[in-house]
Design an enzyme around this catalytic site. Sequence first.
Site, PDB file in Angstrom:
ATOM      1  N   ALA A  47       0.870  -1.102  -0.228  1.00  0.00           N
ATOM      2  CA  ALA A  47       0.103   0.073  -0.022  1.00  0.00           C
ATOM      3  C   ALA A  47       0.246   0.902  -0.323  1.00  0.00           C
ATOM      4  O   ALA A  47       1.970   1.385  -0.461  1.00  0.00           O
ATOM      5  CB  ALA A  47      -1.060   0.212   0.964  1.00  0.00           C
TER       6      ALA A  47
ATOM      7  N   LYS B  31       3.597  -6.329   9.046  1.00  0.00           N
ATOM      8  CA  LYS B  31       2.761  -5.234   8.689  1.00  0.00           C
ATOM      9  C   LYS B  31       4.162  -3.960   8.893  1.00  0.00           C
ATOM     10  O   LYS B  31       3.949  -3.820   9.973  1.00  0.00           O
ATOM     11  CB  LYS B  31       1.347  -4.509   8.738  1.00  0.00           C
ATOM     12  CG  LYS B  31       1.192  -3.319   7.630  1.00  0.00           C
ATOM     13  CD  LYS B  31      -0.237  -2.601   8.732  1.00  0.00           C
ATOM     14  CE  LYS B  31      -0.690  -1.489   7.885  1.00  0.00           C
ATOM     15  NZ  LYS B  31      -1.760  -0.845   8.392  1.00  0.00           N
TER      16      LYS B  31
ATOM     17  N   ASP C 173     -11.949   4.010   6.473  1.00  0.00           N
ATOM     18  CA  ASP C 173     -10.871   3.256   4.706  1.00  0.00           C
ATOM     19  C   ASP C 173     -11.668   1.773   4.135  1.00  0.00           C
ATOM     20  O   ASP C 173     -10.749   0.699   4.249  1.00  0.00           O
ATOM     21  CB  ASP C 173      -9.754   3.576   5.315  1.00  0.00           C
ATOM     22  CG  ASP C 173      -9.154   3.595   3.564  1.00  0.00           C
ATOM     23  OD1 ASP C 173      -9.714   3.926   2.712  1.00  0.00           O
ATOM     24  OD2 ASP C 173      -7.390   3.184   3.800  1.00  0.00           O
TER      25      ASP C 173
END
Length: 549
Positions: free
Chosen positions: A191, A211, A342
């Site tokens: 991302a 992440k 989101d």
Amino acid sequence: MNSLHRQALCLPKPFLRQARFIRTIKRPGSQFKTNSTRPWIIYSASAFLLGGAGWIAYNNSKPFRHTVLAAVRCSRVGVAAILGAVDYKTTFARTYATDADYYQALSECHSRSALRVLRALLANGGVFIKMGQHMASLYVLPVEWTSTMRPLQDRCEPTPYESVDALFQTDMGKKLTDVFDEFDEAPIGVASLAQVHIARLRETGEKVAVKLQHPHLAEFCDIDMKTVEVALGWVKYWFPEFEFTWLGEEMRSNLPKEMDFTLEAQNAERTINDFKSVKTSLYIPAVITAKKRVLIMEYIQGGRVDDLQFLADANIDRNKVALELSRIFNQMVFVNGWFHADPHPGNLLIRPAPKASRSPYNFEIVLLDHGLYFDLDPTLRVNYARLWLSLMAPASPATVLDRRKYAELVGNVGPDLYPVFEAALTGRAALQGTVHDEENEPSFRRASSMLDMKPQSKEELDAMRSAVVATDGLLLSVFDVLRRVPRRVLMVLKLNDLTRKYEKQYVKLVVTESFMDTKAYAVITIAWIKGMWKRGFKGAHQAASGLAY
């Protein structure tokens, strides 16, 4: 001409010739040369020295490097934005033979302007990709803009393994190999702010998702946000009607939150607690370790929410998935007052429900990326609920007044902008009583309420396109709505867009679920029979799942 030049012109010509002769005489044995003999040496040396000094300053002085990058990035965005504004002004100023010609020209202008901005965002990368993703999710923007920006969801460059390993050591105090038995160097998702790798913990053997934030973001985030604000400020100064400064303010407010993974872990924990007593298919992966730039969490395998083939193969009813999505986000907005802001398809996974699942169906909806949440105060929630109730009530003078009243309380829009705001909420042509234009009455019947709506027809779609052509300043009205609407409400519109996309012709109300189920089963049964007739049991299964057979 200065005084020395004037004096020289007054001298006798022989003296001037002698003076020129004296200036060119060389003394015996002297190495003296005039400045005009080899000027390229001086220019080259100067350029080399300046270039070398600039290179040294760029690599050793952070303020100098930031200044250079800000100038380059700001110029990219500023040029794209200003060219777009000029393009729009030129398009509006022309005369066209027919409405169709005008609509075609406006659509092409949308596409050109969006493409310019897309190229600038891709060239800048990082935070600018995030800005483009946000624009892609704004339903009130022209479709040419949202469709052009949508590829940014999948066009982020991964950070090399060596860089993320160095980041992990800095934040965790250990190497990746010290913590994990296995670590896939190729990320499964990239991302704008981070990337995700699959790994296996050394201590427990558990398969996890790791992440990791892109290392360069910490250094350039602040300068990128200032660059966006400056570029959008230019556009506002030269073209006041094309105001996008709210987008820069949005980034300034939200990005620091999204870049702190400890806040993401807290948001996930709070959402789990909010749904603890609710019978739901929602599942949120457990967080194992959270640092500011590193997040280790439970690994979940599933299919994207828009992967219809995966749903069909897993025997998951996509209509029930749409209903559950609506329930989950309506629970967040209307009941909890705390919602995920989101919710694009990349942040939603569907998986078959495991044995210990709390889901009432044979699937779970896995919600990812909890970096950005918003709260809604009770007054705003009540007014927003009343706005929707008025949209669902049959049109009457009192109902129409209620719709406009609550739209102003919720969205800060007056009567002149109400039709644009209503379209952003419903995604459909205006309801009865919204506009008064007897001369241009549409060929289709306007719905009296949301419950009265039928599947969108070609006539309705054509009428919406014609409204873009016939209504002066409609695009500027859209920009005005975006500027006026509170940020939290704008994020709620993103939720509406998501649920609308997957529900399609289904009405978002639990009270109508029984009717919807009956109608859905009739449609599925007919499709199953047709698929069975053409391709046997495989065709029947695909047809019932909504796939081509």
